[in-house]
Scaffold this active site. Structure first.
Site, PDB file in Angstrom:
ATOM      1  N   ASP A   1      -7.838  -7.454  89.872  1.00 20.68           N
ATOM      2  CA  ASP A   1      -7.567  -8.871  89.671  1.00 20.68           C
ATOM      3  C   ASP A   1      -8.679  -9.740  90.231  1.00 20.68           C
ATOM      4  O   ASP A   1      -8.777  -9.932  91.444  1.00 20.68           O
ATOM      5  CB  ASP A   1      -6.237  -9.215  90.356  1.00 20.68           C
ATOM      6  CG  ASP A   1      -5.820 -10.659  90.159  1.00 20.68           C
ATOM      7  OD1 ASP A   1      -6.368 -11.323  89.258  1.00 20.68           O
ATOM      8  OD2 ASP A   1      -4.939 -11.125  90.904  1.00 20.68           O
TER       9      ASP A   1
ATOM     10  N   GLY B   1       5.841 -15.365  89.935  1.00 22.84           N
ATOM     11  CA  GLY B   1       6.869 -16.121  89.249  1.00 22.84           C
ATOM     12  C   GLY B   1       8.119 -15.296  89.042  1.00 22.84           C
ATOM     13  O   GLY B   1       9.226 -15.827  88.971  1.00 22.84           O
ATOM     14  N   SER B   2       7.967 -13.977  88.937  1.00 21.14           N
ATOM     15  CA  SER B   2       9.104 -13.104  88.666  1.00 21.14           C
ATOM     16  C   SER B   2       9.538 -12.307  89.890  1.00 21.14           C
ATOM     17  O   SER B   2      10.355 -11.408  89.778  1.00 21.14           O
ATOM     18  CB  SER B   2       8.741 -12.133  87.536  1.00 21.14           C
ATOM     19  OG  SER B   2       7.563 -11.414  87.856  1.00 21.14           O
TER      20      SER B   2
ATOM     21  N   ASP C   1     -10.367 -14.650  85.026  1.00 19.96           N
ATOM     22  CA  ASP C   1      -9.340 -13.869  85.725  1.00 19.96           C
ATOM     23  C   ASP C   1      -8.921 -12.631  84.937  1.00 19.96           C
ATOM     24  O   ASP C   1      -8.172 -12.720  83.957  1.00 19.96           O
ATOM     25  CB  ASP C   1      -8.133 -14.781  85.971  1.00 19.96           C
ATOM     26  CG  ASP C   1      -7.041 -14.128  86.808  1.00 19.96           C
ATOM     27  OD1 ASP C   1      -7.165 -12.930  87.124  1.00 19.96           O
ATOM     28  OD2 ASP C   1      -6.080 -14.834  87.149  1.00 19.96           O
TER      29      ASP C   1
END
Length: 461
Positions: free
Chosen positions: A91, A134-135, A283
């Protein structure tokens, strides 16, 4: 290095859930909810996993081949003495390393975990650490140990050992994440693994590079397929043609940022803002392309029969194309101050979510005050050879070679397997920024020496 991918089937409703989670996860990663800051040569081989951000195969009409492709990238690295290999997401949009520990009580039952008791070089730092997506989120403590990847070894590398993970955040064999950005956004305050190697004498050149493949409309793909190449310390001249165009970063030592200077859609120019509003994070850990709502609206205004999504598709756009079934309809180009780079129509279309209705890969999002306005992910990066240079801080792109392009959709390529090889270069981890809270958090969701290592190209959706 070669890549692998995994394909999964998913319903139209599941597409909506995936889209919602992807958008919310990216906003969380880039600080929208709180504004909190996050967080010689070697070659790795890539593979794709099956986590909740995995690209799934969906049948267009029933008689047509499936669509699969949008990778997120993982690679194996080794931790400890003796070294043990773990698969982690690669990442460039974050800067911390974390892996699930063997004391993990939730969300880690199906993944390989790190056992600190088996490593003679392990040190527990005792500092709380959390990563929020977010999850879901992951929690644990900071530690240090020897970390190896593609023939390079860094001693005393600070990383997090996670003992709590939200359900579905990790799926075997993915054990964690390797951030490849700069120390200033590292939640741990530690010098990232790649930055340590780039700043020393281990690498021939202070660069790391990616070549990513796509698998679209392939009816014979396996659960895993070869998926691309990640190199450290050099650029692989077999993977690109012509020159690499480097653009100096307008902001250094944070995210990998470039200014977007021009966008065209269907050959029509779209007005883009100047200054910080044009800044984009490049990204590899992001599947699609996100940007300010007004700019995204301007892009879709050039696409006939497009309309804003609702419900789970809020922030996205859908467009109609009954004749082409979404396949070859939309062409977008980017410029970052130099050459123009095209996004393939195959990458712009995320999926045909219903008969003749297509989901676009560009969506609107709001980032935190310290984060760039645009996030450019694998939808763009699959179309170029991308190079991240630490000194001087810059990002470069080049045209993919015929050899690279021949990997696209090639279901006969051998799927690589993870290995731990001998180490050709050693380094010691750099400084830690101690001017931070005791509990740190991360908002989220590389030819002289070559070692084959498995990497995932997560086919999201």
């Amino acid at each position: 290095m070669n890549l692998r991918r995994r394909v999964h089937s998913r319903s139209v409703d599941d597409w909506g859930v995936w889209a919602k989670n992807h958008r919310e996860g990216l906003m969380a990663k880039y600080g929208h909810t709180t504004g909190t800051s996050k967080r010689s040569s070697g070659t790795n081989l890539y593979v794709p996993p099956s986590i909740n951000l995995t690209k799934i195969a969906v049948i267009r009409p029933p008689e047509s081949p499936t669509k699969a492709g949008i990778p997120v990238f993982l690679a194996p690295l080794a931790i400890g003495t003796p070294p043990v290999s773990y698969d982690v997401i690669l990442d460039t949009g974050s800067a911390d390393l974390w892996v699930a520990g063997n004391t993990c009580t939730t969300g880690c039952s199906s993944v390989p975990t790190f056992d600190s008791s088996t490593s003679s070089s392990f040190t527990d730092k005792g500092t709380a650490f959390s990563i929020e997506y977010g999850s879901g989120e992951a929690r644990g403590t900071l530690a240090s140990d020897t970390v190896q990847m593609a023939g390079f070894s860094v001693s005393n590398q600070v990383f997090a050992v996670v003992d709590q993970v939200s359900s579905g955040l990790l799926t075997s064999p993915v054990s964690g994440l390797l951030g490849l950005a700069w120390q200033s956004i590292a939640a741990s305050g530690a010098t990232p693994f790649a930055q340590t190697l780039a700043s020393g004498t281990s690498w021939d050149s202070p660069v790391m590079s990616f070549q990513l493949t796509r698998f679209l409309n392939q009816s014979k793909t396996q659960e895993f397929q070869a998926g691309g190449t990640f190199t450290m310390g050099f650029v692989n001249t077999t993977l690109y043609t012509g020159d690499i165009e480097f653009i100096n970063m307008p902001v250094t030592n944070s995210y990998w940022i470039l200014p977007i200077t021009a966008i065209t859609v269907q050959g029509n120019s779209v007005t883009v803002p100047s200054g910080t509003d044009s800044y984009a994070a490049i990204d590899t850990g992001t599947t699609l392309v996100g940007g300010p709502s007004d700019q995204i609206a301007n892009i879709y205004a050039q696409i006939p029969n497009s309309q804003p999504g609702t419900g789970n598709y809020e922030g996205y756009y859908l467009y109609l194309n009954f004749l082409l079934a979404c396949g070859t309809s939309v062409t977008v180009t980017f410029s970052f101050g130099g050459k123009t780079w095209a996004v393939s129509p195959a990458d712009f279309e995320v999926q045909e979510v219903s008969r003749g209705t297509c989901l676009g890969a560009f969506f609107s999002l709001t980032t935190g005050d310290s984060a760039p306005a645009w996030i450019v992910g694998d939808t763009f990066l699959k179309n170029v050879y991308s190079v991240f240079k630490f000194s001087p801080p810059s990002v470069g792109f080049a045209q993919l070679s015929d050899y690279s392009l021949s990997m696209n959709g090639n279901v006969n390529l051998e799927v690589p397997s993870a290995t731990i090889g001998s180490v050709s270069a050693f380094a010691t981890a750099g400084s830690v920024d101690t001017n931070r809270n005791s509990a740190v958090s991360l908002r989220a969701p590389s030819l002289l020496f070559t070692i084959a290592m498995t990497i995932w190209a997560i086919l999201a959706i």
